[in-house]
Design a protein around this motif. Structure first.
Motif, PDB file in Angstrom:
ATOM      1  N   MET A 183       0.841  -1.202   0.000  1.00 48.45           N
ATOM      2  CA  MET A 183       0.000   0.000   0.000  1.00 48.45           C
ATOM      3  C   MET A 183       0.870   1.242   0.000  1.00 48.45           C
ATOM      4  SD  MET A 183      -2.280  -1.088   3.212  1.00 48.45           S
ATOM      5  CE  MET A 183      -2.520  -2.828   3.483  1.00 48.45           C
ATOM      6  N   THR A 184       0.374   2.278  -0.614  1.00 46.89           N
ATOM      7  CA  THR A 184       0.992   3.585  -0.450  1.00 46.89           C
ATOM      8  C   THR A 184      -0.106   4.620  -0.597  1.00 46.89           C
ATOM      9  OG1 THR A 184       2.803   5.035  -1.115  1.00 46.89           O
ATOM     10  CG2 THR A 184       1.645   3.900  -2.897  1.00 46.89           C
ATOM     11  N   ARG A 185       0.249   5.881  -0.386  1.00 43.73           N
ATOM     12  CA  ARG A 185      -0.783   6.910  -0.539  1.00 43.73           C
ATOM     13  C   ARG A 185      -0.200   8.138  -1.206  1.00 43.73           C
ATOM     14  NH1 ARG A 185      -3.423   7.539   4.890  1.00 43.73           N
ATOM     15  NH2 ARG A 185      -4.977   8.313   3.474  1.00 43.73           N
ATOM     16  N   THR A 186      -1.060   8.839  -1.950  1.00 43.85           N
ATOM     17  CA  THR A 186      -0.612  10.057  -2.619  1.00 43.85           C
ATOM     18  C   THR A 186      -1.265  11.277  -1.981  1.00 43.85           C
ATOM     19  OG1 THR A 186      -2.318  10.379  -4.312  1.00 43.85           O
ATOM     20  CG2 THR A 186      -0.686   8.666  -4.753  1.00 43.85           C
TER      21      THR A 186
ATOM     22  N   PHE B  10      -3.377   2.106  -3.709  1.00 44.98           N
ATOM     23  CA  PHE B  10      -3.307   3.513  -3.317  1.00 44.98           C
ATOM     24  C   PHE B  10      -4.438   3.733  -2.315  1.00 44.98           C
ATOM     25  CE2 PHE B  10      -1.401   3.595  -7.612  1.00 44.98           C
ATOM     26  CZ  PHE B  10      -0.208   4.224  -7.313  1.00 44.98           C
ATOM     27  N   ILE B  11      -4.072   3.946  -1.055  1.00 46.18           N
ATOM     28  CA  ILE B  11      -5.138   3.965  -0.044  1.00 46.18           C
ATOM     29  C   ILE B  11      -5.746   5.359   0.143  1.00 46.18           C
ATOM     30  CG2 ILE B  11      -4.214   1.929   1.158  1.00 46.18           C
ATOM     31  CD1 ILE B  11      -3.285   3.915   3.373  1.00 46.18           C
ATOM     32  N   ASP B  12      -5.495   6.249  -0.793  1.00 44.70           N
ATOM     33  CA  ASP B  12      -6.153   7.566  -0.768  1.00 44.70           C
ATOM     34  C   ASP B  12      -7.664   7.346  -0.699  1.00 44.70           C
ATOM     35  OD1 ASP B  12      -3.640   7.601  -2.082  1.00 44.70           O
ATOM     36  OD2 ASP B  12      -4.060   9.589  -2.847  1.00 44.70           O
ATOM     37  N   ASP B  13      -8.344   8.217  -0.006  1.00 43.57           N
ATOM     38  CA  ASP B  13      -9.793   8.016   0.128  1.00 43.57           C
ATOM     39  C   ASP B  13     -10.549   8.517  -1.086  1.00 43.57           C
ATOM     40  OD1 ASP B  13     -10.100   7.080   3.112  1.00 43.57           O
ATOM     41  OD2 ASP B  13      -8.432   8.461   2.881  1.00 43.57           O
ATOM     42  N   THR B  14      -9.946   9.439  -1.804  1.00 41.29           N
ATOM     43  CA  THR B  14     -10.565   9.935  -3.042  1.00 41.29           C
ATOM     44  C   THR B  14      -9.430  10.121  -4.052  1.00 41.29           C
ATOM     45  OG1 THR B  14     -10.391  12.124  -2.016  1.00 41.29           O
ATOM     46  CG2 THR B  14     -12.563  11.105  -2.020  1.00 41.29           C
ATOM     47  N   PHE B  15      -8.975   9.016  -4.618  1.00 40.95           N
ATOM     48  CA  PHE B  15      -7.763   9.027  -5.449  1.00 40.95           C
ATOM     49  C   PHE B  15      -7.933   9.910  -6.684  1.00 40.95           C
ATOM     50  CE2 PHE B  15      -4.681   6.310  -8.123  1.00 40.95           C
ATOM     51  CZ  PHE B  15      -3.572   6.971  -7.614  1.00 40.95           C
ATOM     52  N   ASN B  16      -9.150   9.982  -7.207  1.00 40.87           N
ATOM     53  CA  ASN B  16      -9.350  10.744  -8.450  1.00 40.87           C
ATOM     54  C   ASN B  16      -9.802  12.188  -8.192  1.00 40.87           C
ATOM     55  OD1 ASN B  16     -11.756   9.571  -7.514  1.00 40.87           O
ATOM     56  ND2 ASN B  16     -12.737   9.780  -9.510  1.00 40.87           N
ATOM     57  N   VAL B  17      -9.468  12.707  -7.011  1.00 43.28           N
ATOM     58  CA  VAL B  17      -9.791  14.105  -6.692  1.00 43.28           C
ATOM     59  C   VAL B  17      -8.499  14.796  -6.279  1.00 43.28           C
ATOM     60  CG1 VAL B  17     -11.098  15.620  -5.173  1.00 43.28           C
ATOM     61  CG2 VAL B  17     -12.093  13.446  -5.894  1.00 43.28           C
ATOM     62  N   PRO B  18      -8.129  15.905  -6.904  1.00 43.43           N
ATOM     63  CA  PRO B  18      -8.774  16.541  -8.052  1.00 43.43           C
ATOM     64  C   PRO B  18      -8.514  15.769  -9.344  1.00 43.43           C
ATOM     65  CG  PRO B  18      -6.896  17.857  -7.242  1.00 43.43           C
ATOM     66  CD  PRO B  18      -6.978  16.660  -6.371  1.00 43.43           C
ATOM     67  N   LEU B  19      -9.475  15.856 -10.255  1.00 41.52           N
ATOM     68  CA  LEU B  19      -9.432  15.024 -11.456  1.00 41.52           C
ATOM     69  C   LEU B  19      -8.232  15.329 -12.371  1.00 41.52           C
ATOM     70  CD1 LEU B  19     -10.994  12.694 -12.750  1.00 41.52           C
ATOM     71  CD2 LEU B  19     -12.290  14.375 -14.055  1.00 41.52           C
TER      72      LEU B  19
END
Ligand code: SF4
Length: 540
Positions: A251-254, A299-308
């Protein structure tokens, strides 16, 4: 989990998964006053008179064909929190190791405690009560009484948000640690406290912000100084870890936090402002992971596609690098367009966790989701058509829910046909924003035991059962012990996607047969179970 550090200053401990039997027994004890046990019934199998998790049953089938097979655990892929802390402590000159999930890491911890490390740090990302923490504290005290125990993470942060200081003190006492980190991030505070304990300067604790500790049996809290750690400067140093522990799935996060404010969620309140790592940082990190042979990145981001636009740039970066890993993440349907779906698929996206929650427009409005069922249907189709397996995460019973709105959710799953869906009963946390509208909805109770003006937990439990019972083309993935992450992890371990899908197909049928703790006639599944075992034996 980490490479061998002979004399760590600090041992970091991941979640304490506990025993599934005990988890079930505790929830069953509350079955007349709460939906917790009904939730267990929808998310586990009733086999030979006993509740077993999906993963336990998968392990059982493997054991039938290979008695020496090591059972998989829910927390086999190491938690990012542990890896972050170990990396941060190492940067501050405090060599540390992590042991992963506590139950599976007991032997390793036992051995490490013989060296009397200065500190054991306990993370609480998956804790909801003091008992699992206390079990770790007792384990450490029995073996190395001079080792200090520090506890931090989301459970502690949530606890110190509660209004009753007395209640907080009682729970601090129940956990019995030497110090608690009281910041929503906390890694800087942890590093300071580890150093203080390691150097025997305990009297400096009182001058260290964000700490709770006991003085003569009374809990004191030091001043608050909110941490604001840079995501770019606080990356995991993957070279510290044994490559086998992060292969095949890591896992990682952006990003940290979330720019939305769903009324059933405390996460943005806990995590603060939405912060993003730079694409340069991510590119460097992903190159390391790729070189280590990681097959799946979560990718453990909670809203990976924000901002688009940033999401599209990120996908382009992945494509440019021709990474060999595949990836999954939480995506927001409301923020998807066709170009984003195309880029996601081209960059290696194979799975999307979708917080759909409900198929009803008014319920979604009450949730403050900024989403609607039409957009859900469209985005799920785009993703599935592009080869991305969608997991629609749903829950039943939010204020405004009725039997009619549950039917809309059932229809959404049928029409949109995500590869997977999962259903839960709404868990009412009085720290979530919806509590402010409690009077409007005549909201009473808490946790899995609640009622409001349109539903109570019993009807919600019927609704969750209706979701899993109603025939559709989707497979059921429980929200614990066999998630999309588990699915990818097992694929990384060599299991065929078709085998795992067939396993889930049979598991869903068995879950339905066992609802209400009905006796399940497993013999009727003999043929598919034998076929699944044959496939499992090929990997064993
Ligand atoms: S549910 Fe997801 S999108 Fe909504 S506030 Fe929480 S983290 Fe953000």
């Amino acid at each position: 989990m980490t490479g061998d550090t002979a004399h760590p200053v600090c041992v970091v401990i991941g979640p304490n998964a506990g025993q599934f039997d005990q988890y079930v027994a505790e929830r069953k004890a509350l079955e007349t006053v709460s939906g917790a046990y009904r939730d267990v019934q929808v998310n586990s199998l009733h086999i030979a008179g006993k509740r077993v998790s999906y993963l336990d049953w998968f392990n059982q089938l493997r054991a039938d064909v290979d008695p020496n097979a090591r059972p998989f655990g829910t927390f086999d892929p190491p938690s990012l929190a542990e890896m972050h802390l170990v990396s941060r402590l190492a940067r501050d000159g405090l060599p540390s190791v992590s042991i992963g999930e506590f139950q599976r890491g007991r032997a390793r911890l036992d051995a490490l405690l013989r060296g009397e490390p200065a500190v054991v740090a306990v993370t609480t990302t998956f804790s909801f009560e003091p008992k699992p923490v206390r079990e770790i504290v007792d384990f450490v005290r029995e073996r190395s009484p001079r080792t200090k125990v520090i506890v931090g993470g989301p459970y502690i942060w949530n606890l110190v948000q509660s209004p009753s200081r007395r209640g907080q003190d009682l729970l601090f006492g129940e956990m019995g640690a030497d110090a608690f980190v009281i910041d929503s991030q906390g890694e800087t505070t942890l590093a300071r406290v580890v150093k203080i304990f390691a150097e025997g300067r305990d009297d400096e604790l009182a001058r260290t912000p964000n700490v709770a500790f006991a003085v003569d049996g009374k809990w004191v809290r030091t001043e608050r100084a909110e941490e604001n750690n840079s995501l770019d400067q606080n990356r995991v140093d993957w070279t510290l870890f044994d490559a086998d522990s992060i292969r095949p799935f890591t896992m990682t996060r952006t990003a940290i936090s979330c720019p939305f404010a769903c009324s059933f969620c405390t996460y943005p309140l806990r995590a603060g402002e939405h912060r993003l790592a730079s694409l340069e940082t991510m590119e460097a990190e992903l190159r390391v992971l790729d070189s280590l042979g990681v097959k799946f990145v979560d990718f453990i981001d909670d809203t990976f596609n924000v901002p688009l636009p940033r999401f599209k740039d990120l996908c382009r970066m992945l494509i440019r690098n021709r990474f060999s890993f595949r990836w999954i993440s939480y995506l927001r349907c409301g923020n998807m367009d066709e170009e984003a779906v195309r880029l996601a698929a081209e960059s290696g996206c194979v799975g999307a966790l979708l917080g759909i929650e409900s198929g009803s427009r008014p319920v979604l409005e009450n949730m403050n989701k900024f989403a609607n069922p039409d957009k859900y249907r469209k985005a799920i189709r785009w993703l599935e058509d592009a080869g991305v397996m969608c997991w629609a995460l749903l829950f039943v019973g939010f204020p405004g829910e009725t039997t009619e709105t549950v039917a809309e959710t059932v229809a959404l799953v049928r029409d949109a046909a995500p590869t997977f869906f999962g259903a839960q009963i709404w868990f009412y946390d009085s720290k979530t924003p919806i509590a402010a509208r409690g009077a409007e909805f005549t909201l009473k109770g808490n946790g899995y035991g609640w009622r409001h003006n349109t539903m109570d937990w019993r009807t919600a439990a019927d609704g969750a059962e209706q979701l899993i019972r109603t025939p559709n083309d989707s497979l059921y993935l429980p929200q614990t012990a066999f998630t999309l992450e588990t699915f990818m992890y097992l694929m990384g371990k060599g299991y065929q996607k078709t085998t795992l899908l067939e396993f889930l197909r049979v598991a869903r049928a068995i879950v339905i047969d066992g609802l209400g703790d009905q006796v399940v006639d497993l013999a009727k599944y003999d043929a598919p179970i034998t076929a699944i075992k044959r496939e499992l034996a090929a990997v064993a």
